[in-house]
Design an enzyme around this catalytic site. Sequence first.
Site, PDB file in Angstrom:
ATOM      1  N   ARG A  23     -20.903  69.559  -4.146  1.00  0.00           N
ATOM      2  CA  ARG A  23     -21.758  70.347  -3.485  1.00  0.00           C
ATOM      3  C   ARG A  23     -20.913  71.496  -2.883  1.00  0.00           C
ATOM      4  NH1 ARG A  23     -25.916  66.710  -0.059  1.00  0.00           N
ATOM      5  NH2 ARG A  23     -26.600  65.346  -1.822  1.00  0.00           N
ATOM      6  N   SER A 117     -29.900  68.043  -2.275  1.00  0.00           N
ATOM      7  CA  SER A 117     -30.455  66.908  -1.529  1.00  0.00           C
ATOM      8  C   SER A 117     -31.325  67.755  -0.494  1.00  0.00           C
ATOM      9  CB  SER A 117     -29.705  66.057  -0.935  1.00  0.00           C
ATOM     10  OG  SER A 117     -30.588  64.824  -0.391  1.00  0.00           O
ATOM     11  N   ASP A 288     -37.547  64.987   1.148  1.00  0.00           N
ATOM     12  CA  ASP A 288     -36.633  66.182   0.836  1.00  0.00           C
ATOM     13  C   ASP A 288     -36.587  66.927  -0.454  1.00  0.00           C
ATOM     14  OD1 ASP A 288     -35.673  64.095  -0.924  1.00  0.00           O
ATOM     15  OD2 ASP A 288     -33.336  64.374  -0.164  1.00  0.00           O
ATOM     16  N   ASP A 290     -35.073  66.912  -3.355  1.00  0.00           N
ATOM     17  CA  ASP A 290     -34.920  66.314  -4.845  1.00  0.00           C
ATOM     18  C   ASP A 290     -35.955  64.843  -4.834  1.00  0.00           C
ATOM     19  OD1 ASP A 290     -33.086  64.922  -3.160  1.00  0.00           O
ATOM     20  OD2 ASP A 290     -32.160  63.883  -4.938  1.00  0.00           O
ATOM     21  N   ASP A 292     -36.016  61.943  -3.321  1.00  0.00           N
ATOM     22  CA  ASP A 292     -35.472  60.746  -2.957  1.00  0.00           C
ATOM     23  C   ASP A 292     -35.193  60.086  -1.631  1.00  0.00           C
ATOM     24  OD1 ASP A 292     -33.095  62.199  -2.041  1.00  0.00           O
ATOM     25  OD2 ASP A 292     -31.717  61.167  -3.370  1.00  0.00           O
ATOM     26  N   THR A 357     -21.809  53.754   3.013  1.00  0.00           N
ATOM     27  CA  THR A 357     -22.908  54.405   2.829  1.00  0.00           C
ATOM     28  C   THR A 357     -22.663  55.051   1.454  1.00  0.00           C
ATOM     29  OG1 THR A 357     -22.812  55.005   5.345  1.00  0.00           O
ATOM     30  CG2 THR A 357     -23.882  56.855   4.293  1.00  0.00           C
ATOM     31  N   GLU A 376     -31.458  52.987   4.132  1.00  0.00           N
ATOM     32  CA  GLU A 376     -30.496  53.482   4.674  1.00  0.00           C
ATOM     33  C   GLU A 376     -31.083  54.270   6.180  1.00  0.00           C
ATOM     34  OE1 GLU A 376     -28.374  56.024   2.062  1.00  0.00           O
ATOM     35  OE2 GLU A 376     -30.045  57.479   2.002  1.00  0.00           O
ATOM     36  N   SER A 378     -30.339  57.050   7.016  1.00  0.00           N
ATOM     37  CA  SER A 378     -30.689  58.478   6.732  1.00  0.00           C
ATOM     38  C   SER A 378     -31.853  58.767   5.846  1.00  0.00           C
ATOM     39  CB  SER A 378     -29.525  59.277   6.176  1.00  0.00           C
ATOM     40  OG  SER A 378     -28.911  58.549   5.041  1.00  0.00           O
ATOM     41  N   LYS A 389     -32.538  56.092  -4.590  1.00  0.00           N
ATOM     42  CA  LYS A 389     -33.765  55.748  -3.569  1.00  0.00           C
ATOM     43  C   LYS A 389     -34.871  56.640  -3.761  1.00  0.00           C
ATOM     44  CE  LYS A 389     -30.398  58.587  -1.224  1.00  0.00           C
ATOM     45  NZ  LYS A 389     -29.596  58.782  -0.339  1.00  0.00           N
TER      46      LYS A 389
END
Length: 560
Positions: A23, A117, A288, A290, A292, A357, A376, A378, A389
């Site tokens: 990223r 993301s 979000d 994308d 997931d 994570t 998770e 987040s 996810k």
Amino acid sequence: MTEVLTVPTAPYPDQRPSTNGLRKKVYVFQSRRNYLHNFIQSVFSSIDLRDRQGSTMVVGGDGRFFNRTATQVIVQMAAANGVGRLIIGHHGIMSTPAVSCMIRKCKAIGGIVLTASHNPGGPDGDFGIKFNTANGGPANEAVTNKIFQISRTIEEFATCPGLQVDLTTMGKQTFDLENKFKPFTVEIVDSVESYANMLRNIFDFAALKELLSGKNHFKIRLDALHGAVGPYVRRILCVELGCPASSAINCVPKEDFGGQHPDPNPIYATDLVDSMRDGQYDFGAAFDADGDQNMILGKHGFFVTPSDSVAVIADNIFCIPYFQHAGVRGFARTMPTSAALDRVAKATKIELYETPTAWKFFGNLMDAGMLSLCGEESFGTGGDHIREKDGLWAVLAWLSILATRKKSVEDLVKDHWLKYGRNYFTRYDYENVDIDAACEMMEDLEITITDKTFVRQRFAVEDKIYQVEKADSFEYADPVDGTISRNQGLRIIFSDGSRIIYRLSGTSFDGATVQIYLDSYEKEHVFGDAQVMLAPLATIALKISQLHHRTGRTGPSVII
């Protein structure tokens, strides 16, 4: 006949992919010569030539700025690197869960996901490239390390610069390449249909349709935040399950996500939060960029923490037909996620795994047949149907439970707290902290908490006393392959089950992000205000770390 070229290049030292891929700011990919090409070549070169030759790969993205440009480059380089067939989402858009689904369905050797993301998009925003392997999940550390090592020594890349694919027209496009016996094929596909078909085999769509469009139906509000999942929401929830079109907002993918932050939490999904307040909707969810991640809200904006969300799904898992047939092999959560899921696992005698994570750790357990449901803090929740996810799956899981239990979101969660007790949970993010100051603080903190005298220390705040039962730097021994992952966060666990977690979550040009997670367990006082109930633990966390003094910060950038 399309020409295949080998182009000389020079390496960059900063192309180490994390678990979320590579990223960077968009301008990095745009302004640095061959930066994109180098990384894509490193991905292809990490795959054995015999596996690559004539293979099928999947390409999809969240529709952010630079998505179409990068997709064309990937097509040109895939052809030159011996890939036989590419499956690409219409307009280059495919949600991350749908990419995972497609890889598994088509038995592809892997896929490239173009997403950053929940990070902002547009010309001044972020862009990302992630490689998923044949199981449909994120590449493991051995693969990402191999990609990085290749990127550090790369001298040339292969491409077919004359090859242009039409991303707007569905169907097959074939290209004859110089010195290649078989034509190269690109398939532009409707990725919604194959993903929807998978969901039909998991959930009871007839029951969901009755809930959402029958007599006395649930009124729902779903916000795609202008990300990739918008078309999936419209087709599956509105067209197939009968929700009014007005139930789905911000469902047209935009390169800059409408100028918003495509992050499904109460801070950024403000359109949804505001529309839920007056009580006209029974259920709300946001996704979000994308697709997931997910956020779940009840009537009047009742917020379900991601930690509670996975625990409630676990406790009601047999409301989902898929698990009635497949059974439940195990539950898992990431280490910073609250221990709410642990209590369900203990009560149901189902194995519970605590991982670092990164979703790849869940994928390993799933591939070994050891895990069925995971989550998770987040805003990620998922099952073993794919290896990512899955935000829309989580929403349908909740709706399936609501259809069966015939209760509101709030009543369902509050019943859960009365049954198991409540894990009050929050996360403090201190963003753009000076990297040296953050690292020194974490090093000194580790020395403090791992000293033998730290265990059994007592901390008193107001009328509460917390006694340290365990403190360590979390490490994970993968039960599947024995791989050890060290330095995954600092943990302080108290005798009542409450926890403080410290993590350095990553660094950027702007500095580091220090995260403090607070997880306070209450058996009796389950209906309190979370920030009030967590205040004593927050005081202890700041006292032990001296974070404000060490970083010069007076408070967190974000509280979630």
